[in-house]
Design a protein around this motif. Structure first.
Motif, PDB file in Angstrom:
ATOM      1  N   GLU A   1       0.808  -1.220   0.000  1.00 47.60           N
ATOM      2  CA  GLU A   1       0.000   0.000   0.000  1.00 47.60           C
ATOM      3  C   GLU A   1       0.837   1.264   0.000  1.00 47.60           C
ATOM      4  O   GLU A   1       0.300   2.353   0.181  1.00 47.60           O
ATOM      5  CB  GLU A   1      -0.951   0.005   1.207  1.00 47.60           C
ATOM      6  N   HIS A   2       2.135   1.144  -0.195  1.00 48.50           N
ATOM      7  CA  HIS A   2       2.954   2.350  -0.275  1.00 48.50           C
ATOM      8  C   HIS A   2       2.579   3.114  -1.537  1.00 48.50           C
ATOM      9  O   HIS A   2       2.462   2.528  -2.620  1.00 48.50           O
ATOM     10  CB  HIS A   2       4.439   1.985  -0.292  1.00 48.50           C
ATOM     11  N   PRO A   3       2.385   4.432  -1.444  1.00 50.97           N
ATOM     12  CA  PRO A   3       1.873   5.184  -2.599  1.00 50.97           C
ATOM     13  C   PRO A   3       2.795   5.201  -3.800  1.00 50.97           C
ATOM     14  O   PRO A   3       2.345   5.390  -4.931  1.00 50.97           O
ATOM     15  CB  PRO A   3       1.680   6.600  -2.033  1.00 50.97           C
ATOM     16  N   SER A   4       4.091   4.993  -3.608  1.00 52.96           N
ATOM     17  CA  SER A   4       5.023   5.090  -4.740  1.00 52.96           C
ATOM     18  C   SER A   4       4.982   3.868  -5.637  1.00 52.96           C
ATOM     19  O   SER A   4       5.437   3.927  -6.777  1.00 52.96           O
ATOM     20  CB  SER A   4       6.447   5.291  -4.226  1.00 52.96           C
ATOM     21  N   ARG A   5       4.429   2.737  -5.156  1.00 49.66           N
ATOM     22  CA  ARG A   5       4.420   1.490  -5.932  1.00 49.66           C
ATOM     23  C   ARG A   5       5.812   1.166  -6.462  1.00 49.66           C
ATOM     24  O   ARG A   5       5.982   0.742  -7.596  1.00 49.66           O
ATOM     25  CB  ARG A   5       3.447   1.577  -7.101  1.00 49.66           C
ATOM     26  N   ASP A   6       6.819   1.381  -5.635  1.00 51.12           N
ATOM     27  CA  ASP A   6       8.194   1.219  -6.087  1.00 51.12           C
ATOM     28  C   ASP A   6       8.708  -0.176  -5.773  1.00 51.12           C
ATOM     29  O   ASP A   6       7.978  -1.034  -5.271  1.00 51.12           O
ATOM     30  CB  ASP A   6       9.091   2.272  -5.422  1.00 51.12           C
ATOM     31  N   THR A   7       9.975  -0.411  -6.079  1.00 49.93           N
ATOM     32  CA  THR A   7      10.609  -1.682  -5.755  1.00 49.93           C
ATOM     33  C   THR A   7      11.020  -1.650  -4.291  1.00 49.93           C
ATOM     34  O   THR A   7      11.756  -0.764  -3.863  1.00 49.93           O
ATOM     35  CB  THR A   7      11.829  -1.918  -6.652  1.00 49.93           C
ATOM     36  N   ALA A   8      10.532  -2.618  -3.519  1.00 50.25           N
ATOM     37  CA  ALA A   8      10.751  -2.602  -2.070  1.00 50.25           C
ATOM     38  C   ALA A   8      10.768  -4.025  -1.547  1.00 50.25           C
ATOM     39  O   ALA A   8      10.171  -4.938  -2.131  1.00 50.25           O
ATOM     40  CB  ALA A   8       9.662  -1.789  -1.372  1.00 50.25           C
ATOM     41  N   ALA A   9      11.453  -4.198  -0.419  1.00 52.48           N
ATOM     42  CA  ALA A   9      11.518  -5.490   0.253  1.00 52.48           C
ATOM     43  C   ALA A   9      11.162  -5.305   1.713  1.00 52.48           C
ATOM     44  O   ALA A   9      11.571  -4.323   2.335  1.00 52.48           O
ATOM     45  CB  ALA A   9      12.915  -6.094   0.121  1.00 52.48           C
ATOM     46  N   LEU A  10      10.394  -6.234   2.263  1.00 57.38           N
ATOM     47  CA  LEU A  10      10.035  -6.189   3.677  1.00 57.38           C
ATOM     48  C   LEU A  10      11.186  -6.756   4.498  1.00 57.38           C
ATOM     49  O   LEU A  10      11.617  -7.893   4.269  1.00 57.38           O
ATOM     50  CB  LEU A  10       8.763  -6.988   3.926  1.00 57.38           C
ATOM     51  N   VAL A  11      11.691  -5.972   5.428  1.00 59.16           N
ATOM     52  CA  VAL A  11      12.856  -6.380   6.200  1.00 59.16           C
ATOM     53  C   VAL A  11      12.597  -6.172   7.685  1.00 59.16           C
ATOM     54  O   VAL A  11      11.717  -5.416   8.082  1.00 59.16           O
ATOM     55  CB  VAL A  11      14.120  -5.585   5.788  1.00 59.16           C
ATOM     56  N   SER A  12      13.394  -6.868   8.490  1.00 57.47           N
ATOM     57  CA  SER A  12      13.400  -6.669   9.933  1.00 57.47           C
ATOM     58  C   SER A  12      14.803  -6.274  10.344  1.00 57.47           C
ATOM     59  O   SER A  12      15.786  -6.817   9.838  1.00 57.47           O
ATOM     60  CB  SER A  12      12.996  -7.957  10.652  1.00 57.47           C
ATOM     61  N   HIS A  13      14.891  -5.321  11.255  1.00 54.52           N
ATOM     62  CA  HIS A  13      16.201  -4.895  11.719  1.00 54.52           C
ATOM     63  C   HIS A  13      16.798  -5.873  12.733  1.00 54.52           C
ATOM     64  O   HIS A  13      17.874  -5.630  13.259  1.00 54.52           O
ATOM     65  CB  HIS A  13      16.124  -3.486  12.297  1.00 54.52           C
ATOM     66  N   ASP A  14      16.091  -6.967  12.980  1.00 53.91           N
ATOM     67  CA  ASP A  14      16.665  -8.082  13.729  1.00 53.91           C
ATOM     68  C   ASP A  14      17.620  -8.810  12.783  1.00 53.91           C
ATOM     69  O   ASP A  14      17.203  -9.423  11.804  1.00 53.91           O
ATOM     70  CB  ASP A  14      15.552  -9.021  14.197  1.00 53.91           C
ATOM     71  N   ALA A  15      18.906  -8.724  13.059  1.00 57.91           N
ATOM     72  CA  ALA A  15      19.917  -9.243  12.130  1.00 57.91           C
ATOM     73  C   ALA A  15      20.256 -10.708  12.346  1.00 57.91           C
ATOM     74  O   ALA A  15      21.214 -11.210  11.765  1.00 57.91           O
ATOM     75  CB  ALA A  15      21.202  -8.407  12.232  1.00 57.91           C
ATOM     76  N   SER A  16      19.476 -11.423  13.168  1.00 53.78           N
ATOM     77  CA  SER A  16      19.763 -12.841  13.403  1.00 53.78           C
ATOM     78  C   SER A  16      19.233 -13.663  12.234  1.00 53.78           C
ATOM     79  O   SER A  16      18.057 -14.028  12.189  1.00 53.78           O
ATOM     80  CB  SER A  16      19.132 -13.292  14.721  1.00 53.78           C
ATOM     81  N   ALA A  17      20.103 -13.930  11.273  1.00 57.07           N
ATOM     82  CA  ALA A  17      19.715 -14.634  10.056  1.00 57.07           C
ATOM     83  C   ALA A  17      19.428 -16.095  10.343  1.00 57.07           C
ATOM     84  O   ALA A  17      19.943 -16.690  11.280  1.00 57.07           O
ATOM     85  CB  ALA A  17      20.813 -14.501   9.003  1.00 57.07           C
ATOM     86  N   ALA A  18      18.554 -16.699   9.524  1.00 53.93           N
ATOM     87  CA  ALA A  18      18.187 -18.104   9.613  1.00 53.93           C
ATOM     88  C   ALA A  18      17.873 -18.567   8.194  1.00 53.93           C
ATOM     89  O   ALA A  18      17.781 -17.743   7.273  1.00 53.93           O
ATOM     90  CB  ALA A  18      16.996 -18.274  10.548  1.00 53.93           C
ATOM     91  N   PRO A  19      17.713 -19.885   7.981  1.00 51.46           N
ATOM     92  CA  PRO A  19      17.444 -20.362   6.620  1.00 51.46           C
ATOM     93  C   PRO A  19      16.275 -19.687   5.938  1.00 51.46           C
ATOM     94  O   PRO A  19      16.293 -19.469   4.733  1.00 51.46           O
ATOM     95  CB  PRO A  19      17.182 -21.863   6.853  1.00 51.46           C
ATOM     96  N   MET A  20      15.214 -19.336   6.690  1.00 49.53           N
ATOM     97  CA  MET A  20      14.064 -18.656   6.089  1.00 49.53           C
ATOM     98  C   MET A  20      14.100 -17.148   6.319  1.00 49.53           C
ATOM     99  O   MET A  20      13.132 -16.454   6.050  1.00 49.53           O
ATOM    100  CB  MET A  20      12.765 -19.225   6.667  1.00 49.53           C
TER     101      MET A  20
END
Length: 485
Positions: free
Chosen positions: A94-113
Motif C-alpha cells: 500500500e505504499h503510494p510510490s508502488r516502487d521496488t521494495a523489500a520487507l525487512v526486519s532490523h533483527d539481524a539474526s539470520a536463519a534459513p528462512m
C-alpha cells in the motif's frame, strides 16, 4: 503453471509462490495459501497469479520471468508459506510510490528462512541466500518483495538468469524455498534500487512444518495491528518541531478524524482556513492580535501534519492530494507574510517600502523561500531522472555467481563532506541539528509564530532571512557534495 485469481482492480498485481509443501499446511482459514489469498483480497491488489510447484527452482523462476514480461504495473512476489500480519504486507503493497521494495526486519539474526541483508540509507545494498554471503549484515529479509513497473524488465532478466544458473547447478544446493531470496539478490546485484520497508514490531515469518505454522499464527495475536498502524501513520523522520511539539499529540486526532470521515484534502482545507485567519489577526497589528495569530498559525501547522498522518492511516493517497498539500504549504506561508507586513505598517507612517522597509523584507523573505523550494524540487527531479537513466544504462554491479561480498554491491564508499554527513546521522544530537539547520516548515512556522507573538513582523522577517540564508547555503553545499559523490 500459473493460475489466476481476480480481485479488485487496482495498480498492483501479486505473484504467490506456492512452490513449497508448506503452502498446503492447514490453518483456520483453510491452507496457508488460502490465508495469503484472503489477506491480499483486503489490500490494493488487482489480481493474484499463483505459481504452483513446477519441476524445480528453474521452472519456478521462469514462471516469474514470464509474468514480469507481460505485466503492467507493479508486481508483488509473496511466498505462500508466509504467516504475517496483514499490516506487514500493507507496508509494501500500500505504499503510494508502488516502487521496488523489500520487507525487512532490523533483527539481524539470520536463519534459513530469514536471509541476511544490509541496509544503508533506507535501501537494501546487499542481499544474501544460502549461496550468497553478506558481510556486515544489519537486517533480515522477511519474504515480501514488490517490483515497480519501471523495474519489471530487470526482474524478468534476473529471474531468467537465475533459472539458467539453478538448472546448471551453479548456485549450489538451492531449492524452490529460496526462489524469492534469490530474486532479491539478483535485483540488488543488478543495480536496481530496492527500498527497505521495515516491519517494526509486526510479525512476518516463513514456515516449514505444521508446528511452526501454528506457533507463528499464535504469535500474531501478541501485536495490536491497529496500534501499529496508528504509530506508523506518524512520520518517524520528521523535523524536530513537528516531532516533539506536534506529533506527540496530533496522533490522538487521527482516529476521530477518520471516524468523522474527514479526507486528508478536507483537513488541508481547514488548515488553509486557519492560516488565513492567522493572517487576518496578524494584519491588525496589536499585541493581542499577534498572539492570537501565532496560536492560529500553530494550529494550522498541526492540521498540516494531521492531513499526512490521516492519509497514511486511511491509506487514501493520491498524486492530487500530495500536490494540493505542497501548494497549500506555500500559500499559507505567503498569506501570513502579507498579514504580518500589513499589521506592522498599520500604526506607523508610510515610507518607501512601507514603515522600516517592511514590504521589502516581506518580499525578500518570500523570494528566498521560493529559491529554496526550487532548489529542493529541482534536485529531487534531477535525482529521480538520473536514477532512471542509471538503471537503464547500468550493467550488473555484481555477478550472481560470486558467493562472497567483497565490496559494497556498487555502492561507493563516501568520504569527505558527504561521509561526514552520514556519520553525523548516526548520532542523535547531530542528526537533529542537521534537521533543524535546514529550516523545514515546522521550524519556520514556529519561528514566525514566536517572533510575531513576542516581538514584531520586522524581527520575524529578519530572522527568516538570516536563518533561511544559512539554510540555503547549507543545502546548496550538500546538494553539490551529493552530486559529485
Amino acid at each position: 503453471m500459473p493460475d489466476s485469481l481476480t480481485h479488485e482492480s487496482t495498480a498492483t498485481s501479486a505473484v504467490v509462490l506456492a512452490t513449497t509443501p508448506a503452502s498446503r499446511l492447514s490453518c483456520a482459514d483453510g491452507t496457508l495459501l488460502d490465508r495469503i489469498g484472503d489477506q491480499l483480497a483486503t489490500l490494493p491488489v488487482r489480481d493474484v497469479q499463483v505459481v504452483a510447484a513446477g519441476t524445480g527452482l528453474g521452472a519456478d523462476l521462469r514462471g516469474v520471468a514470464r509474468l514480469a514480461r507481460i505485466s503492467t504495473g507493479a508486481i508483488a512476489v509473496v511466498p505462500a508459506d508466509l504467516v504475517a500480519h496483514t499490516e506487514a504486507l500493507a507496508l509494501v503493497l500500500e505504499h503510494p510510490s508502488r516502487d521496488t521494495a523489500a520487507l525487512v526486519s532490523h533483527d539481524a539474526s539470520a536463519a534459513p528462512m530469514r536471509p541476511p541483508v544490509r541496509i544503508e540509507g533506507g535501501r537494501v545494498v546487499a542481499a544474501g541466500s544460502s549461496f550468497h554471503l553478506v558481510p556486515e549484515a544489519n537486517a533480515t529479509f522477511r519474504g515480501v518483495l514488490q517490483v515497480g513497473e519501471a523495474d519489471l524488465a530487470g526482474l524478468a532478466d534476473v529471474a531468467a538468469e537465475l533459472a539458467e544458473l539453478a538448472d546448471g547447478g551453479r548456485l549450489g544446493p538451492v531449492t524452490s524455498v529460496e526462489a524469492i531470496d534469490l530474486l532479491l539478490v539478483g535485483l540488488v546485484r543488478s543495480g536496481i534500487r530496492v527500498r527497505a520497508a521495515s516491519i517494526g514490531p509486526l510479525h512476518c515469518d516463513r514456515v516449514t512444518a505444521q508446528a511452526s505454522a501454528d506457533a507463528a499464527i499464535e504469535r500474531l495475536a501478541d501485536v495490536d495491528e491497529s496500534r501499529v498502524r496508528l504509530n506508523t501513520s506518524v512520520k518517524a523522520d520528521d523535523g524536530f518541531f513537528a516531532t516533539h511539539f506536534v506529533s506527540t499529540w496530533s496522533r490522538y486526532l487521527i482516529r476521530p478524524a477518520a471516524r468523522l470521515r474527514l479526507t486528508p484534502n478536507a483537513v488541508t482545507g481547514i488548515s488553509i482556513g486557519l492560516a488565513v485567519l492567522a493572517a487576518v489577526w496578524f494584519s491588525a497589528g496589536t499585541r493581542e492580535a499577534q498572539v492570537a495569530g501565532a496560536v492560529l498559525l500553530y494550529l494550522s501547522f498541526v492540521l498540516d501534519c494531521l492531513d499526512g498522518q490521516l492519509a497514511r492511516f486511511t491509506r487514501s493517497f493520491s498524486p492530487l492530494g500530495a500536490w494540493v498539500d505542497a501548494m497549500a504549504d506555500r500559500l499559507k506561508e505567503y498569506v501570513v507574510y502579507v498579514g504580518l507586513a500589513f499589521g506592522y505598517s498599520a500604526a506607523l507612517p508610510w515610507e518607501n517600502g512601507g514603515p522600516d522597509g517592511i514590504w521589502y523584507l516581506a518580499v525578500a523573505a518570500m523570494i528566498l523561500q521560493v529559491f529554496r523550494h526550487s532548489v529542493d524540487f529541482a534536485f529531487a527531479g534531477a535525482n529521480s531522472d538520473a536514477g532512471r537513466i542509471g538503471a537503464a544504462w547500468a550493467k550488473p554491479a555484481r555477478s550472481l555467481l560470486e558467493s562472497a561480498d567483497g565490496g559494497r554491491y556498487g555502492v561507493p564508499k563516501q568520504g569527505g563532506m558527504l561521509g561526514l554527513a552520514h556519520r553525523m546521522e548516526r548520532e542523535s544530537l547531530t542528526r537533529w541539528m542537521k534537521k533543524i539547520i535546514v529550516l523545514p516548515i515546522g521550524e519556520r512556522m514556529a519561528l514566525i509564530a514566536i517572533t510575531a507573538a513576542v516581538f514584531n513582523a520586522r524581527i520575524t522577517f529578519l530572522a527568516l532571512l538570516v536563518w533561511g540564508g544559512v539554510a540555503a547555503c547549507y543545502t546548496l553545499v550538500g546538494r553539490m557534495a551529493r552530486s559529485m559523490s
